[in-house]
Scaffold this active site. Structure first.
Site, mmCIF file in Angstrom:
data_model
loop_
_atom_site.group_PDB
_atom_site.id
_atom_site.type_symbol
_atom_site.label_atom_id
_atom_site.label_comp_id
_atom_site.label_asym_id
_atom_site.label_seq_id
_atom_site.Cartn_x
_atom_site.Cartn_y
_atom_site.Cartn_z
ATOM 1 N N PRO A 128 0.771 -1.249 0.000
ATOM 2 C CA PRO A 128 0.000 0.000 0.000
ATOM 3 C C PRO A 128 0.802 1.300 0.000
ATOM 4 O O PRO A 128 0.780 2.067 0.965
ATOM 5 C CB PRO A 128 -0.819 -0.135 1.281
ATOM 6 C CG PRO A 128 0.083 -0.907 2.203
ATOM 7 C CD PRO A 128 0.771 -1.892 1.316
ATOM 8 N N CYS A 129 1.462 1.600 -1.110
ATOM 9 C CA CYS A 129 2.264 2.824 -1.181
ATOM 10 C C CYS A 129 1.400 4.082 -1.089
ATOM 11 O O CYS A 129 1.919 5.157 -0.768
ATOM 12 C CB CYS A 129 3.124 2.829 -2.431
ATOM 13 S SG CYS A 129 2.228 2.600 -3.969
#
Length: 172
Positions: A128-129
């Site tokens: 989850p950047c």
């Protein structure tokens, strides 16, 4: 190597996942016509279909954690370490700064490198950047654009829906 692909539509547009027999290898904010250009011969289905199924559940609020293996092929060193740290230590509904992720990764001096690593994440959403923000309180960057990042942060309850329209100039 056998590769599979699948797509799902969500609040950030069409998403295409590509998987090997061991895990998800690539997630693109694009349809298959664009996303599969670098994966000729990929067939529909397989683990990619499982990945897009889970992404669909995430987009509708029914999933907060992905339970799909990732194919880490081609990722090594600091890049692999930072992405794995993000995956393991920053859960749904939480954020971290680039500097904070560098510190969590044991490399406090590497905050600029963390930004570059986030920009080259081959499996966004699953790793989850979008949860990595600028230290000064801004959104930072996001390959698919800040509107997509905002929508994902609203989906996770991090931002209020009314904030989707605000501060566009400040964050760009």
């Amino acid at each position: 190597m056998e590769l599979t692909w699948s797509t799902v539509s969500g609040p950030v547009g069409e998403i295409t996942a590509v998987a090997s027999g061991t895990g998800v290898r690539h997630v693109a904010f694009a349809g298959p016509d664009v996303a599969l250009a670098e994966f000729p011969g990929a067939e529909p289905g397989g683990l990619a279909a499982e990945a897009t199924g889970q992404l669909g559940e995430y987009f509708t609020g029914r999933r907060k954690e992905f339970r799909i293996p990732i194919d880490w092929t081609g990722l090594d060193g600091l890049r692999a370490h930072v992405l794995r740290t993000l995956l393991e230590l920053v859960p749904f509904g939480e954020t971290v700064s680039y500097k904070g992720l560098a510190e969590l990764s044991g490399r406090p001096e590497a905050s600029r490198a963390v930004g570059t690593i986030m920009g080259s994440n081959p499996v966004p959403l699953i790793v989850p950047c979008h949860r990595v923000l600028a230290s000064g309180g801004g959104l930072g960057g996001f390959g698919p654009g800040l509107e997509a990042k905002r929508k994902l942060l609203v989906l996770e309850g991090i931002l209020e829906p009314s904030l989707l329209e605000l501060d566009l100039v400040r964050d760009e």
